[in-house]
Scaffold this motif. Structure first.
Motif, PDB file in Angstrom:
ATOM      1  N   UNK A 187       0.854  -1.189   0.000  1.00 30.81           N
ATOM      2  CA  UNK A 187       0.000   0.000   0.000  1.00 30.81           C
ATOM      3  C   UNK A 187       0.886   1.233   0.000  1.00 30.81           C
ATOM      4  N   UNK A 188       0.614   2.153  -0.905  1.00 26.54           N
ATOM      5  CA  UNK A 188       1.302   3.432  -0.910  1.00 26.54           C
ATOM      6  C   UNK A 188       0.265   4.533  -0.764  1.00 26.54           C
ATOM      7  N   UNK A 189       0.539   5.487   0.122  1.00 24.99           N
ATOM      8  CA  UNK A 189      -0.414   6.560   0.408  1.00 24.99           C
ATOM      9  C   UNK A 189       0.323   7.891   0.469  1.00 24.99           C
ATOM     10  N   UNK A 190      -0.332   8.923  -0.008  1.00 29.10           N
ATOM     11  CA  UNK A 190       0.176  10.296   0.061  1.00 29.10           C
ATOM     12  C   UNK A 190      -0.923  11.140   0.701  1.00 29.10           C
ATOM     13  N   UNK A 191      -0.582  11.892   1.729  1.00 29.20           N
ATOM     14  CA  UNK A 191      -1.575  12.698   2.435  1.00 29.20           C
ATOM     15  C   UNK A 191      -0.993  14.071   2.736  1.00 29.20           C
ATOM     16  N   UNK A 192      -1.796  15.111   2.541  1.00 29.52           N
ATOM     17  CA  UNK A 192      -1.402  16.470   2.921  1.00 29.52           C
ATOM     18  C   UNK A 192      -2.361  16.966   3.996  1.00 29.52           C
ATOM     19  N   UNK A 193      -1.898  17.894   4.816  1.00 25.70           N
ATOM     20  CA  UNK A 193      -2.716  18.378   5.922  1.00 25.70           C
ATOM     21  C   UNK A 193      -2.424  19.860   6.187  1.00 25.70           C
ATOM     22  N   UNK A 194      -3.379  20.500   6.850  1.00 26.44           N
ATOM     23  CA  UNK A 194      -3.222  21.891   7.291  1.00 26.44           C
ATOM     24  C   UNK A 194      -3.946  22.025   8.625  1.00 26.44           C
ATOM     25  N   UNK A 195      -3.244  22.537   9.637  1.00 26.16           N
ATOM     26  CA  UNK A 195      -3.826  22.648  10.977  1.00 26.16           C
ATOM     27  C   UNK A 195      -3.631  24.065  11.516  1.00 26.16           C
ATOM     28  N   UNK A 196      -4.693  24.603  12.087  1.00 26.55           N
ATOM     29  CA  UNK A 196      -4.659  25.911  12.741  1.00 26.55           C
ATOM     30  C   UNK A 196      -5.004  25.702  14.213  1.00 26.55           C
ATOM     31  N   UNK A 197      -4.212  26.283  15.099  1.00 21.22           N
ATOM     32  CA  UNK A 197      -4.437  26.142  16.537  1.00 21.22           C
ATOM     33  C   UNK A 197      -4.600  27.514  17.167  1.00 21.22           C
ATOM     34  N   UNK A 198      -5.664  27.682  17.944  1.00 21.96           N
ATOM     35  CA  UNK A 198      -5.901  28.905  18.714  1.00 21.96           C
ATOM     36  C   UNK A 198      -5.664  28.615  20.194  1.00 21.96           C
ATOM     37  N   UNK A 199      -5.365  29.655  20.952  1.00 25.62           N
ATOM     38  CA  UNK A 199      -5.039  29.514  22.382  1.00 25.62           C
ATOM     39  C   UNK A 199      -3.889  28.532  22.593  1.00 25.62           C
ATOM     40  N   UNK A 200      -2.882  28.669  21.769  1.00 23.74           N
ATOM     41  CA  UNK A 200      -1.666  27.871  21.923  1.00 23.74           C
ATOM     42  C   UNK A 200      -0.898  28.379  23.142  1.00 23.74           C
ATOM     43  N   UNK A 201      -0.298  27.470  23.916  1.00 21.11           N
ATOM     44  CA  UNK A 201       0.345  27.843  25.170  1.00 21.11           C
ATOM     45  C   UNK A 201       1.861  27.886  25.026  1.00 21.11           C
ATOM     46  N   UNK A 202       2.448  28.891  25.661  1.00 25.71           N
ATOM     47  CA  UNK A 202       3.899  28.995  25.782  1.00 25.71           C
ATOM     48  C   UNK A 202       4.188  29.726  27.082  1.00 25.71           C
ATOM     49  N   UNK A 203       5.428  29.616  27.548  1.00 28.10           N
ATOM     50  CA  UNK A 203       5.803  30.241  28.807  1.00 28.10           C
ATOM     51  C   UNK A 203       7.044  31.098  28.590  1.00 28.10           C
ATOM     52  N   UNK A 204       7.088  32.232  29.288  1.00 26.11           N
ATOM     53  CA  UNK A 204       8.221  33.132  29.168  1.00 26.11           C
ATOM     54  C   UNK A 204       8.546  33.702  30.537  1.00 26.11           C
ATOM     55  N   UNK A 205       9.827  33.906  30.790  1.00 28.36           N
ATOM     56  CA  UNK A 205      10.276  34.478  32.058  1.00 28.36           C
ATOM     57  C   UNK A 205      10.538  35.966  31.882  1.00 28.36           C
ATOM     58  N   UNK A 206      10.251  36.725  32.927  1.00 27.71           N
ATOM     59  CA  UNK A 206      10.550  38.156  32.971  1.00 27.71           C
ATOM     60  C   UNK A 206      11.455  38.370  34.180  1.00 27.71           C
ATOM     61  N   UNK A 207      12.759  38.559  33.915  1.00 28.52           N
ATOM     62  CA  UNK A 207      13.720  38.640  35.016  1.00 28.52           C
ATOM     63  C   UNK A 207      13.573  39.922  35.825  1.00 28.52           C
ATOM     64  N   UNK A 208      12.800  40.897  35.335  1.00 34.85           N
ATOM     65  CA  UNK A 208      12.604  42.146  36.063  1.00 34.85           C
ATOM     66  C   UNK A 208      11.511  42.067  37.099  1.00 34.85           C
ATOM     67  N   UNK A 209      10.836  40.942  37.202  1.00 34.12           N
ATOM     68  CA  UNK A 209       9.739  40.793  38.148  1.00 34.12           C
ATOM     69  C   UNK A 209      10.063  39.708  39.174  1.00 34.12           C
ATOM     70  N   UNK A 210       9.347  39.702  40.301  1.00 37.36           N
ATOM     71  CA  UNK A 210       9.572  38.639  41.287  1.00 37.36           C
ATOM     72  C   UNK A 210       9.268  37.269  40.700  1.00 37.36           C
TER      73      UNK A 210
END
Length: 203
Positions: free
Chosen positions: A115-138
């Motif tokens: 079996x040979x298969x070819x598939x394409x896709x497109x995904x959109x994500x909202x409210x994606x999470x990431x974290x960042x540090x701010x060294x100027x704050x406690x």
């Protein structure tokens, strides 16, 4: 605090519109309750399968997913917690929502042995999470204090070759993909490649 819990109900039906066309429609309704709040959603999904002949098929799908449990990978912000753990959505942590569209083609060869298969896709994500540090704050004590919410896109294609019979069976799959994330608080609001983005993958 009590652990979060989720209740999901899945519904799906299938129709043969014409002898060579099969359609599926379904949805998942979810209620998620955590110590900081509750959320509910309905995730629809739809797919089509067109049988060109006994060996060749075209398929397409569209689906939505709300994610209430999120993985955290160590980025140097929280030094006294495990490097990977999972945290729930609550009043301060919105669920992530993705919409995925895919279309593909498959061909069975040599009396279904390959079996040979070819598939394409497109995904959109909202409210994606990431974290960042701010060294100027406690130092922050809550995970949500360092949370950044943005959006992401991912698209690409993959080719799969399966050997389905005989003493040696298996699959080879190659994926070519592009990903991009955008957060107002990172990279001056400009899109960037995410940390775990891989342009080429071979399995």
């Amino acid at each position: 605090a009590p652990p979060p819990w989720a209740l999901s109900v899945n519904v799906q039906d299938q129709w043969r519109l014409v002898p060579s066309l099969l359609a599926q429609f379904g949805a998942r309704a979810t209620s998620f309750v955590a110590a900081g709040g509750a959320s509910s959603s309905v995730d629809p999904r739809f797919s089509l399968l067109v049988m060109l002949d006994d060996d060749r098929r075209i398929f397409a799908s569209l689906s939505a997913v709300n994610q209430y449990i999120h993985p955290y990978r160590h980025s140097g912000i929280f030094l006294f917690v495990p490097s990977i753990f999972f945290y729930p959505s609550d009043a301060n942590v919105p669920p992530s929502t993705s919409l995925l569209a895919a279309v593909g083609f498959e061909n069975l060869l040599r009396e279904d042995r390959y079996r040979i298969a070819v598939e394409s896709y497109y995904r959109v994500t909202r409210n994606l999470h990431e974290f960042a540090a701010d060294t100027g704050r406690p130092v922050r004590s809550e995970l949500s204090d360092a949370l950044l919410v943005g959006e992401g896109t991912s698209y690409g294609a993959e080719v799969t070759l399966d050997k389905r019979t005989g003493p040696l069976m298996g699959s080879i799959r190659y994926t070519l993909s592009w990903s991009s994330n955008r957060f107002a608080g990172l990279n001056n609001g400009e899109p960037f490649r995410p940390r775990f983005d891989r342009r080429h993958e071979l399995y």
